[in-house]
Design a protein around this motif. Structure first.
Motif, PDB file in Angstrom:
ATOM      1  N   LEU A  38       0.832  -1.210   0.000  1.00  0.00           N
ATOM      2  CA  LEU A  38       0.000   0.000   0.000  1.00  0.00           C
ATOM      3  C   LEU A  38       0.863   1.255   0.000  1.00  0.00           C
ATOM      4  N   ILE A  39       1.917   1.253   0.784  1.00  0.00           N
ATOM      5  CA  ILE A  39       2.810   2.418   0.829  1.00  0.00           C
ATOM      6  C   ILE A  39       3.419   2.665  -0.550  1.00  0.00           C
ATOM      7  N   LEU A  99       0.737   4.067  -2.759  1.00  0.00           N
ATOM      8  CA  LEU A  99       0.423   5.442  -2.367  1.00  0.00           C
ATOM      9  C   LEU A  99       1.520   6.408  -2.804  1.00  0.00           C
ATOM     10  N   CYS A 130       0.622   7.899  -6.000  1.00  0.00           N
ATOM     11  CA  CYS A 130      -0.642   8.642  -6.066  1.00  0.00           C
ATOM     12  C   CYS A 130      -0.412  10.148  -6.085  1.00  0.00           C
ATOM     13  N   ARG A 175      -1.439  14.096  -4.982  1.00  0.00           N
ATOM     14  CA  ARG A 175      -1.821  14.751  -3.733  1.00  0.00           C
ATOM     15  C   ARG A 175      -3.326  14.646  -3.495  1.00  0.00           C
ATOM     16  N   ARG A 179      -4.446  11.207  -2.470  1.00  0.00           N
ATOM     17  CA  ARG A 179      -4.098  10.938  -1.072  1.00  0.00           C
ATOM     18  C   ARG A 179      -5.085  11.618  -0.127  1.00  0.00           C
ATOM     19  N   HIS A 180      -5.429  12.847  -0.448  1.00  0.00           N
ATOM     20  CA  HIS A 180      -6.373  13.567   0.412  1.00  0.00           C
ATOM     21  C   HIS A 180      -7.741  12.893   0.419  1.00  0.00           C
ATOM     22  N   LEU A 215      -8.262   9.740   0.046  1.00  0.00           N
ATOM     23  CA  LEU A 215      -8.131   8.526   0.860  1.00  0.00           C
ATOM     24  C   LEU A 215      -8.097   8.845   2.353  1.00  0.00           C
ATOM     25  N   ILE A 216      -7.417   9.928   2.700  1.00  0.00           N
ATOM     26  CA  ILE A 216      -7.399  10.328   4.109  1.00  0.00           C
ATOM     27  C   ILE A 216      -8.824  10.575   4.593  1.00  0.00           C
ATOM     28  N   GLN A 245     -11.551   9.466   3.303  1.00  0.00           N
ATOM     29  CA  GLN A 245     -12.258   8.181   3.263  1.00  0.00           C
ATOM     30  C   GLN A 245     -11.976   7.336   4.506  1.00  0.00           C
ATOM     31  N   LEU A 246     -10.729   7.342   4.941  1.00  0.00           N
ATOM     32  CA  LEU A 246     -10.352   6.501   6.087  1.00  0.00           C
ATOM     33  C   LEU A 246     -10.694   7.136   7.432  1.00  0.00           C
ATOM     34  N   GLN A 247     -10.766   8.466   7.437  1.00  0.00           N
ATOM     35  CA  GLN A 247     -11.074   9.140   8.703  1.00  0.00           C
ATOM     36  C   GLN A 247     -12.546   9.038   9.082  1.00  0.00           C
ATOM     37  N   ASP A 270       1.309  13.860   4.551  1.00  0.00           N
ATOM     38  CA  ASP A 270       0.096  13.166   4.092  1.00  0.00           C
ATOM     39  C   ASP A 270       0.300  11.653   4.083  1.00  0.00           C
ATOM     40  N   LEU A 271       1.410  11.237   3.514  1.00  0.00           N
ATOM     41  CA  LEU A 271       1.682   9.802   3.454  1.00  0.00           C
ATOM     42  C   LEU A 271       1.841   9.219   4.858  1.00  0.00           C
ATOM     43  N   LEU A 328      -1.552   8.738   6.309  1.00  0.00           N
ATOM     44  CA  LEU A 328      -2.179   7.567   5.690  1.00  0.00           C
ATOM     45  C   LEU A 328      -1.641   6.275   6.283  1.00  0.00           C
ATOM     46  N   ILE A 329      -0.338   6.224   6.479  1.00  0.00           N
ATOM     47  CA  ILE A 329       0.257   5.017   7.059  1.00  0.00           C
ATOM     48  C   ILE A 329      -0.308   4.772   8.460  1.00  0.00           C
ATOM     49  N   LEU A 388      -3.201   5.777   9.623  1.00  0.00           N
ATOM     50  CA  LEU A 388      -4.593   5.343   9.485  1.00  0.00           C
ATOM     51  C   LEU A 388      -4.666   3.893   9.018  1.00  0.00           C
ATOM     52  N   LEU A 389      -3.817   3.537   8.085  1.00  0.00           N
ATOM     53  CA  LEU A 389      -3.828   2.167   7.558  1.00  0.00           C
ATOM     54  C   LEU A 389      -3.414   1.157   8.623  1.00  0.00           C
ATOM     55  N   ILE A 405      -5.906  -2.049  -1.691  1.00  0.00           N
ATOM     56  CA  ILE A 405      -4.910  -2.480  -2.666  1.00  0.00           C
ATOM     57  C   ILE A 405      -5.566  -2.674  -4.029  1.00  0.00           C
ATOM     58  N   LEU A 442      -6.502   0.666  -5.559  1.00  0.00           N
ATOM     59  CA  LEU A 442      -5.381   1.464  -6.065  1.00  0.00           C
ATOM     60  C   LEU A 442      -4.706   0.828  -7.277  1.00  0.00           C
TER      61      LEU A 442
END
Lengths: 101, 101
Positions: A79-80, A83, A86, A88, A91-92, A94-95, A97-99, B75-76, B79-80, B82-83, B95, B98
């Motif tokens: 995933l890293i 990402l 990806c 900017r 990424r935003h 996804l942030i 989405q995950l938050q 940002d990354l 994300l890490i 959060l993941l 995965i 993406l």
DNA sequence: TGGCATACTAAGGAATCCTTAGCTTTACGG
DNA sequence: CCGTAAAGCTAAGGATTCCTTAGTATGCCA
């Protein structure tokens, strides 16, 4: 005889994906040409670990985030890597989405 | 006088989010109680960098992926983090998401 | 005020890394 | 098959960094 460390395995995987030799990678990362081969080999055989600045330059040449080289979990590592490619905005998104699950 | 390294900043951020002292964190990570304070402080002031095994233990106690401690991009890094809290299935979905945009 | 916790630091012994100087293996070309 | 060049790899020791020791400074509050 000893087991390969996470850093060593990720470094080798990324280098082979890039299709360069140990020596070439070292030179690309700014290491002296007469030392490059030995040092990269020591990293990949987990004989030694480079300092953070060297790790950053290696990652940059290999087109992966530095953090990828340190992540033991295979899924998270992948995933890293994804990402890292990806934008900017992606990424935003996804942030966000995950938050808010 | 020198600038704080990425590792130092992430470590402090994660520790403060956890609400533990430098000494407590060190002890939780298995460092001798008489050395814990000095060592964690040296890491957070980027005087020194711990070996990979120690970093792993610190991350585990701080509830963040080790890779988070090494990622310079904010940002990354987020994300890490959060993941790191996601389930296996969630990661696999991401995965897939993406890999085929 | 004293006692305690927290953050922080210099110094040096301890551990690790980087450089040197190769050896070994693999892959071709003749 | 043999030479050779590139790639992978390694021991040893000087160079560098880390860990431990011992302690200072600051803030809190009983």
């Amino acid at each position: 005889m000893e087991e390969r460390s996470v850093f060593a395995r990720r470094l080798r995987a990324a280098r082979e994906a890039r299709g360069v030799s140990q020596k070439q990678l070292g030179i690309l990362a700014g290491i002296d040409q007469f030392v490059a081969s030995a040092r990269i080999n020591q990293y990949e055989r987990s004989k030694h670990v480079p300092d953070l600045h060297t790790a950053q330059r290696l990652a940059a040449e290999l087109n992966v985030p530095v953090s990828y080289l340190y992540e033991p979990d295979d899924d998270l590592a992948q995933l890293i890597r994804l990402l890292g490619a990806c934008s900017r905005d992606q990424r935003h998104q996804l942030i966000a989405q995950l938050q808010t699950p």
